[in-house]
Motif scaffolding. Structure first.
Motif, PDB file in Angstrom:
ATOM      1  N   ARG A 186       0.824  -1.208   0.000  1.00  0.00           N
ATOM      2  CA  ARG A 186       0.000   0.000   0.000  1.00  0.00           C
ATOM      3  C   ARG A 186       0.858   1.259   0.000  1.00  0.00           C
ATOM      4  O   ARG A 186       0.456   2.296  -0.542  1.00  0.00           O
ATOM      5  CB  ARG A 186      -0.886   0.042   1.247  1.00  0.00           C
ATOM      6  N   GLU A 187       2.014   1.178   0.616  1.00  0.00           N
ATOM      7  CA  GLU A 187       2.869   2.351   0.786  1.00  0.00           C
ATOM      8  C   GLU A 187       3.251   2.964  -0.558  1.00  0.00           C
ATOM      9  O   GLU A 187       3.700   2.273  -1.467  1.00  0.00           O
ATOM     10  CB  GLU A 187       4.132   1.962   1.566  1.00  0.00           C
ATOM     11  N   ASN A 188       3.032   4.280  -0.652  1.00  0.00           N
ATOM     12  CA  ASN A 188       3.399   5.061  -1.839  1.00  0.00           C
ATOM     13  C   ASN A 188       2.543   4.716  -3.064  1.00  0.00           C
ATOM     14  O   ASN A 188       2.886   5.109  -4.177  1.00  0.00           O
ATOM     15  CB  ASN A 188       4.881   4.897  -2.178  1.00  0.00           C
ATOM     16  N   ALA A 189       1.449   3.962  -2.868  1.00  0.00           N
ATOM     17  CA  ALA A 189       0.574   3.626  -3.992  1.00  0.00           C
ATOM     18  C   ALA A 189      -0.425   4.759  -4.230  1.00  0.00           C
ATOM     19  O   ALA A 189      -0.956   5.357  -3.292  1.00  0.00           O
ATOM     20  CB  ALA A 189      -0.184   2.336  -3.702  1.00  0.00           C
ATOM     21  N   GLU A 190      -0.660   5.062  -5.517  1.00  0.00           N
ATOM     22  CA  GLU A 190      -1.617   6.106  -5.898  1.00  0.00           C
ATOM     23  C   GLU A 190      -2.989   5.512  -6.238  1.00  0.00           C
ATOM     24  O   GLU A 190      -4.020   5.961  -5.757  1.00  0.00           O
ATOM     25  CB  GLU A 190      -1.121   6.850  -7.145  1.00  0.00           C
ATOM     26  N   ALA A 191      -2.950   4.536  -7.134  1.00  0.00           N
ATOM     27  CA  ALA A 191      -4.190   3.962  -7.655  1.00  0.00           C
ATOM     28  C   ALA A 191      -3.841   2.640  -8.323  1.00  0.00           C
ATOM     29  O   ALA A 191      -2.668   2.235  -8.374  1.00  0.00           O
ATOM     30  CB  ALA A 191      -4.869   4.911  -8.639  1.00  0.00           C
ATOM     31  N   ALA A 192      -4.861   1.974  -8.858  1.00  0.00           N
ATOM     32  CA  ALA A 192      -4.641   0.702  -9.552  1.00  0.00           C
ATOM     33  C   ALA A 192      -5.727   0.529 -10.607  1.00  0.00           C
ATOM     34  O   ALA A 192      -6.775   1.187 -10.573  1.00  0.00           O
ATOM     35  CB  ALA A 192      -4.636  -0.465  -8.577  1.00  0.00           C
ATOM     36  N   PHE A 193      -5.470  -0.371 -11.550  1.00  0.00           N
ATOM     37  CA  PHE A 193      -6.477  -0.738 -12.540  1.00  0.00           C
ATOM     38  C   PHE A 193      -6.332  -2.217 -12.848  1.00  0.00           C
ATOM     39  O   PHE A 193      -5.316  -2.851 -12.507  1.00  0.00           O
ATOM     40  CB  PHE A 193      -6.346   0.115 -13.808  1.00  0.00           C
ATOM     41  N   ILE A 194      -7.352  -2.798 -13.476  1.00  0.00           N
ATOM     42  CA  ILE A 194      -7.381  -4.239 -13.735  1.00  0.00           C
ATOM     43  C   ILE A 194      -7.637  -4.486 -15.215  1.00  0.00           C
ATOM     44  O   ILE A 194      -8.536  -3.877 -15.810  1.00  0.00           O
ATOM     45  CB  ILE A 194      -8.463  -4.935 -12.887  1.00  0.00           C
ATOM     46  N   ILE A 195      -6.841  -5.391 -15.797  1.00  0.00           N
ATOM     47  CA  ILE A 195      -7.007  -5.801 -17.201  1.00  0.00           C
ATOM     48  C   ILE A 195      -6.990  -7.324 -17.250  1.00  0.00           C
ATOM     49  O   ILE A 195      -6.011  -7.951 -16.820  1.00  0.00           O
ATOM     50  CB  ILE A 195      -5.895  -5.235 -18.102  1.00  0.00           C
ATOM     51  N   CYS A 196      -8.046  -7.929 -17.730  1.00  0.00           N
ATOM     52  CA  CYS A 196      -8.124  -9.387 -17.884  1.00  0.00           C
ATOM     53  C   CYS A 196      -7.765 -10.125 -16.590  1.00  0.00           C
ATOM     54  O   CYS A 196      -7.040 -11.126 -16.606  1.00  0.00           O
ATOM     55  CB  CYS A 196      -7.224  -9.856 -19.023  1.00  0.00           C
ATOM     56  N   GLY A 197      -8.223  -9.613 -15.468  1.00  0.00           N
ATOM     57  CA  GLY A 197      -7.965 -10.275 -14.196  1.00  0.00           C
ATOM     58  C   GLY A 197      -6.590 -10.029 -13.620  1.00  0.00           C
ATOM     59  O   GLY A 197      -6.193 -10.705 -12.670  1.00  0.00           O
ATOM     60  N   THR A 198      -5.861  -9.078 -14.156  1.00  0.00           N
ATOM     61  CA  THR A 198      -4.537  -8.727 -13.648  1.00  0.00           C
ATOM     62  C   THR A 198      -4.576  -7.331 -13.050  1.00  0.00           C
ATOM     63  O   THR A 198      -5.011  -6.380 -13.714  1.00  0.00           O
ATOM     64  CB  THR A 198      -3.472  -8.778 -14.757  1.00  0.00           C
ATOM     65  N   VAL A 199      -4.145  -7.200 -11.800  1.00  0.00           N
ATOM     66  CA  VAL A 199      -4.120  -5.908 -11.118  1.00  0.00           C
ATOM     67  C   VAL A 199      -2.765  -5.239 -11.347  1.00  0.00           C
ATOM     68  O   VAL A 199      -1.715  -5.854 -11.114  1.00  0.00           O
ATOM     69  CB  VAL A 199      -4.357  -6.076  -9.606  1.00  0.00           C
ATOM     70  N   TYR A 200      -2.807  -3.992 -11.791  1.00  0.00           N
ATOM     71  CA  TYR A 200      -1.603  -3.178 -11.971  1.00  0.00           C
ATOM     72  C   TYR A 200      -1.670  -2.028 -10.966  1.00  0.00           C
ATOM     73  O   TYR A 200      -2.545  -1.173 -11.052  1.00  0.00           O
ATOM     74  CB  TYR A 200      -1.535  -2.620 -13.389  1.00  0.00           C
TER      75      TYR A 200
END
Length: 390
Positions: A302-316
């Motif tokens: 979580r540290e220093n994370a801004e946001a995330a997105f998901i493509i085909c079941g993969t979290v970036y």
């Protein structure tokens, strides 16, 4: 001569009787004709009434069929809601702690938790054959600046309607709907938008729009997710997200407790709790019922994370870097185990202003809708297939 008079008299008498008989027959025929006419009128009236009655019965039967289908759907909905209430009551009971007189119930709860954990260890069953993964950022376009430093904007990730939705701020209750990206671009502020009033404010900037419904976290102490129908402006469903001791999912976006996302596989929830305080967790959800289908603990911090997105079941997961005006994908988690964190692509987001408060992937366009310090940005992605680099 006398005989002649008698003959004439008899003849006249016969003519008189014949005329009387004819008059009688004529009257009888007229009476019969009148009765036949009345019978025809009554028959026609009865036939008309019977036809109208038949039409009325057909309409009533159609209405009953429709009411039967509506009643069946209502009963199904009531059954689903009762099941959800039971689950939420079980969840609230676990939060409130065990009472001395409910030892058996405690054991049942422990058994349920064990079953869920075992299910979460099972291999994920993909809903599609999607194997795309991000390779790089192909292009970037800054559209305009509308709203405050934090918010979310997106298109419908499931329907392809072309409409654009603006969620300005982290605690508001009005969605702005534009007919297209062009309408949003040329509009003075939100002057060309349709305002959609929500029954309650949202929390954070982790919302998503999927198949004509907005999914968001209701502001409040409990983690209540809301499914809102954008077509008729009503709440379709709601559910308490079953996570205790929740904490912000990204350290740089503390307002966001749950980040909802939609990709080719459906609806997801990215979250964090004190049990795995340093890492981000993931849940696959049923978009229709808001049920949790499967949950994972990712290695992504979580540290220093801004946001995330998901493509085909993969979290970036995107993190702030020491480089000025740049963010980077530094952690990847794939629910199908086709991509590991060591295979994370070297992807930089050339942000220009502050920190991304939201990143929403649209699988129909392969674009990311980003909110950066009030600026609405589009990132065009270059894609490749999973396992290509092995």
């Amino acid at each position: 001569m006398r005989a002649f008079f008698i003959l004439v008299t008899l003849t006249c008498l016969a003519d008189s009787q014949h005329q009387a008989l004819m008059d009688y027959l004529e009257r009888r025929l007229l009476a019969i004709e009148d009765r036949i006419s009345v019978w025809h009128e009554q028959t026609n009236r009865f036939a008309t009434e019977l036809r109208e009655f038949k039409q009325l019965m057909v309409a009533q039967i159609e209405t009953l069929d429709k009411n039967k289908e509506t009643l069946r759907m209502d009963l199904d909905s009531v059954g689903t809601r009762l099941e959800r209430v039971e689950r939420e009551m079980d969840y609230l009971e676990t939060q409130n702690g065990a009472q001395p007189c409910v030892d058996v119930d405690d054991k049942l709860v422990e058994q349920q938790v064990t079953v869920v954990k075992e299910k979460n260890k099972a291999k994920y069953s993909k809903a599609t054959d999607c194997r795309d993964m991000i390779s790089s950022i192909k292009a970037m376009k800054i559209l305009k600046r509308v709203g405050g430093p934090k918010g979310m904007w997106t298109k419908d990730a499931g329907s392809g309607s072309g409409k654009v939705y603006i969620f300005n701020g982290t605690d508001q209750d009005t969605i702005y709907e534009f007919g297209s990206v062009r309408d949003f671009t040329i509009s003075q502020g939100t002057s060309m938008a349709k305002s959609l009033k929500l029954p309650s404010p949202w929390q954070g900037s982790g919302h998503t729009v999927y198949n004509n419904h907005a999914y968001y976290l209701k502001q409040g102490d409990e983690l209540r997710l809301i499914k809102f129908d954008l077509r008729n402006g009503s709440v379709v469903d709601s559910a308490v997200f079953p996570v205790q001791n929740h904490i912000p999912v990204y350290s740089l976006t503390p307002e966001t407790i749950i980040d909802l996302a939609a990709d080719e596989e459906g609806l997801w929830a990215i979250y964090a709790s004190k049990e795995t305080e340093k890492q981000i967790s993931l849940a696959k959800m049923d978009a229709n019922t808001l049920d949790i289908e499967q949950m994972w603990d990712t290695p992504c911090p979580r540290e220093n994370a801004e946001a995330a997105f998901i493509i085909c079941g993969t979290v970036y997961v995107v993190y702030n870097t020491a480089l000025p005006s740049r963010s980077r994908v530094q952690c990847v988690f794939d629910v199908s185990d086709m991509v590991t964190n060591d295979d994370a692509p070297l992807v930089y987001f050339p942000k220009r202003y502050g920190s991304h408060s939201s990143l929403n992937y649209n699988p129909l366009e392969q674009l990311i809708y980003a909110w950066d310090d009030g600026y609405q940005i589009l990132y065009k992605l270059a894609m490749k297939k999973k396992l290509e680099h092995f």
